[in-house]
Design an enzyme around this catalytic site. Structure first.
Site, PDB file in Angstrom:
ATOM      1  N   ASN A  34       0.870  -1.184   0.014  1.00 11.62           N
ATOM      2  CA  ASN A  34      -0.106   0.073  -0.123  1.00 11.62           C
ATOM      3  C   ASN A  34       0.947   1.424  -0.015  1.00 11.62           C
ATOM      4  OD1 ASN A  34       0.368   1.028   2.840  1.00 11.62           O
ATOM      5  ND2 ASN A  34      -0.550  -1.055   3.497  1.00 11.62           N
ATOM      6  N   ARG A  35       0.410   2.479  -0.079  1.00  8.88           N
ATOM      7  CA  ARG A  35       1.241   3.925  -0.237  1.00  8.88           C
ATOM      8  C   ARG A  35       1.433   4.330   1.043  1.00  8.88           C
ATOM      9  NH1 ARG A  35       0.837   5.605  -5.388  1.00  8.88           N
ATOM     10  NH2 ARG A  35      -0.698   4.634  -6.781  1.00  8.88           N
TER      11      ARG A  35
END
Ligand code: CTP
Ligand code: CA
Length: 239
Positions: A34-35
């Protein structure tokens, strides 16, 4: 207001902060990720040290470099949600405060392939089964309730976009109830908002019990840098 109060003290307190994202392997060369940049968690850890705490920082995958060379701050690196779970359970036993700023993958590939997954000759689209990861925050709250031991203050985070029927704050209120933590920090997310940025907009919600301790039912709302957000979150946790 906050300016008239003396700075909160965390002297002698043990604070565990999780930061960054988890990485869930699919095969030797691929993963689900994820970011999360890790910036918010790092700012929280540094603020807690600044106010006198002994901090254990558990960092997953991050863009930013974790703080180093700071006395009273120890760093542990993890990759998967399972490793994070194990580390949080171990460290929570003697922590006063747990801050779950990490972006934990909700799902992991159900089966890890020992060899690289190859395309098939029949042009079929692959299906990758996923499995739920344990909820680390909810598990820590449950264990505290069951044993009467564990962190006195458990802080969760929520990244919400809102939807047609629900404002982000309403979703965060529900999440606070569901998770059973003491404080819940809401980040309003969307395109270009929060992830990887230095600025952020947060609401700090408190459970009913925490509201009684804080003497206010009003959530703290602020728009500013992640460093300023960290100051507000750690201040509420200290109180
Ligand atoms: N969290 C956790 N373990 C998980 C997932 C989330 O401990 N498996 C923690 C996060 O670190 C965060 C809080 O729970 O402090 C809320 O995470 P969030 O993803 O917003 O909540 P979820 O319960 O996973 O709900 P959603 O379906 O909205 O993602
Ligand atoms: Ca989630």
């Amino acid at each position: 207001g906050p300016t008239s109060q003396s700075p909160p003290s965390l002297t002698g307190r043990r604070v565990v902060v999780t930061a960054g994202g988890t990485r869930e392997p699919l095969d030797p060369v691929r993963y689900l990720g994820n970011r999360s940049s890790g910036k918010q968690g790092f700012a929280l850890a540094e603020r807690a040290v600044h106010w006198g705490a002994q901090v254990h920082l558990i960092a997953g995958i991050t863009d930013a470099e974790p703080p180093s060379g700071i006395s009273n701050l120890t760093l542990e690196r993890i990759e998967t949600a399972a490793q994070l779970h194990e580390a949080v359970l171990r460290e929570s036993v003697h922590a006063d405060v747990l801050v779950m700023a990490a972006a934990v993958a909700d799902f992991r590939p159900a089966d890890y392939a020992q060899a690289k997954i190859k395309k098939t000759d029949d042009d079929a689209n692959p299906v990758i089964p996923l499995q739920r990861n344990p909820d680390i925050l909810a598990d820590t709250v449950r264990r505290r309730a069951g044993t009467g031991t564990g962190p006195k203050v458990i802080v969760g985070f929520a990244a919400e976009t809102g939807d047609d029927a629900h404002a982000p704050v309403a979703l965060a209120e529900q999440k606070l109830q569901r998770k059973g933590c003491d404080l819940l920090v809401l980040n309003q997310v969307g395109e270009n908002l929060v992830f990887g940025q230095d600025s952020t907009e947060v609401h700090i919600l408190a459970s009913e019990a925490a509201q009684r301790t804080l003497g206010s039912a009003e959530p703290v709302h602020l728009r500013g840098s992640k460093v300023e957000a960290a100051e507000a979150v750690v201040s509420q946790a200290a109180r």
